[in-house]
Design an enzyme around this catalytic site. Structure first.
Site, PDB file in Angstrom:
ATOM      1  N   HIS A  76      91.264  -9.015 -13.155  1.00 17.77           N
ATOM      2  CA  HIS A  76      91.797  -7.797 -12.546  1.00 17.77           C
ATOM      3  C   HIS A  76      90.847  -6.648 -12.863  1.00 17.77           C
ATOM      4  CE1 HIS A  76      94.475  -4.611 -11.314  1.00 17.77           C
ATOM      5  NE2 HIS A  76      94.382  -4.059 -12.508  1.00 17.77           N
ATOM      6  N   LYS A  98      90.874   3.226 -11.533  1.00 24.51           N
ATOM      7  CA  LYS A  98      89.709   2.423 -11.142  1.00 24.51           C
ATOM      8  C   LYS A  98      89.401   2.541  -9.656  1.00 24.51           C
ATOM      9  CE  LYS A  98      91.435  -1.446 -12.668  1.00 24.51           C
ATOM     10  NZ  LYS A  98      92.747  -0.941 -13.140  1.00 24.51           N
ATOM     11  N   ASP A 112      90.704  -4.575  -7.220  1.00 25.91           N
ATOM     12  CA  ASP A 112      91.907  -5.243  -7.716  1.00 25.91           C
ATOM     13  C   ASP A 112      91.619  -6.621  -8.298  1.00 25.91           C
ATOM     14  OD1 ASP A 112      94.733  -5.160  -8.225  1.00 25.91           O
ATOM     15  OD2 ASP A 112      94.923  -6.715  -6.709  1.00 25.91           O
ATOM     16  N   ARG A 129      79.709   8.083 -29.838  1.00 25.13           N
ATOM     17  CA  ARG A 129      79.153   9.374 -29.422  1.00 25.13           C
ATOM     18  C   ARG A 129      77.632   9.351 -29.355  1.00 25.13           C
ATOM     19  NH1 ARG A 129      82.088  14.425 -32.180  1.00 25.13           N
ATOM     20  NH2 ARG A 129      80.926  15.373 -30.460  1.00 25.13           N
TER      21      ARG A 129
END
Length: 312
Positions: free
Chosen positions: A142, A163, A181, A247
């Site tokens: 998915h 998404k 999907d 980061r």
């Protein structure tokens, strides 16, 4: 036990435009299930240890000239024994003449005999590449799969994370949609995963509140692509206050899919973040790493150099 996949012999014939020298009545039912092919030099000489009849058998110039120098009786016996092993099919390359013994045995044992004008090496390379894709181990995940600056980006995350909306924004910015999907992933080699969309939902995107959108018709043919190699996985998750997120980028993360480690990153999602731009930067950064330049490593070198200078 892993699932076995097959491809019809007719589709191979059509793809490579093979000439049918002999086609049995059941040719429509014949399927190929082995990626490997075989050149039957030793079997034609009578050695059948470890012989796999489910492989496509390819007769090239070496096998042809071996049979040519045999006496007619020996050639008939060698060919008949070879065809009696219930082989799936025989392909003769380089446009070589087909011996009468081959045609007779093919009819006797109902074995398809095909011919191509392509050279043996070239035909074998192309055939193996095609079978590796058609018969590849596969799974469905998915997610949403897009091509961004030539990089295959697989976006994973919970339903409703954004998404599909991000994919549409990327398409508007000139990138291409591959699957929404459901993403069908194939392991086409020991190092390569290729993603595509199931045929039923190909080129479609589901947008909550709007419904199903046909990306190809709205944005044009240049906005979609059938398949692409998976170069980077981006995990989208809701922003969690207090959770540590990368980061600098020194630590490399990977996601293992069917035994292959694919570079991956986790991107926290919260209102105000432009995910399309972030994914564009991630794609370019990943491409830059593959070309030998890692920004985080170079930045760390400069930082450590400056630190060493301060200690002197």
């Amino acid at each position: 036990m892993s699932e076995k996949y097959t491809v019809s012999l007719n589709s191979v014939i059509e793809e490579f435009q093979l000439e049918k020298i002999f086609a049995p009545e059941n040719i429509d039912d014949i399927v190929i299930e082995k990626k490997e092919v075989n050149r039957p030099g030793l079997p034609l000489a009578g050695f059948f240890d470890h012989f796999d009849p489910l492989r496509i058998q390819i007769i090239g110039k070496v096998e042809y000239h071996y049979l040519l120098q045999c006496e007619p009786v020996e050639r008939k016996q060698a060919v008949d024994t070879f065809f009696s092993k219930n082989i799936v099919c025989v392909v003769i390359t380089s446009g070589l003449e087909v011996f009468d013994e081959i045609t007779e045995s093919a009819k006797k044992y109902n074995v398809p005999v095909l011919r191509t004008n392509d050279t043996t090496s070239n035909f074998m390379a192309n055939l193996i590449a095609s079978l590796n894709v058609s018969l590849a181990e596969r799974m469905t995940r998915h997610g949403v799969f897009v091509e961004v600056y030539g990089e295959g980006i697989l976006m994973l995350g919970d339903s409703g994370i954004g998404k599909s909306e991000t994919a549409i924004e990327l398409v508007k910015r000139g990138h291409r949609l591959i699957a929404d999907d459901a993403v069908e992933i194939k392991k086409v080699s020991a190092k390569t995963l290729v993603g595509s969309a199931p045929e039923l939902i190909r080129h479609y995107v589901e947008l909550r509140g709007i419904g199903i959108v046909d990306v190809r018709r709205i944005f044009g043919m240049g906005s979609v692509k059938l398949t692409e190699k998976i170069d980077l996985i981006i995990n989208l998750e809701p922003w969690q206050q207090g959770k540590f997120y990368e980061r600098v980028g020194l630590d490399s993360e990977y996601t293992n899919i069917m035994g292959i480690d694919v570079p991956s990153i986790t991107v926290p999602v919260k209102p105000g973040r432009n995910l399309a731009v972030i994914i564009e930067i991630a794609a370019m950064n990943n491409r830059q790493k593959k070309m030998g330049y890692n920004t985080a490593v170079e930045f760390n070198k400069k930082l450590m150099g400056q630190f060493d200078d301060s200690l002197r």
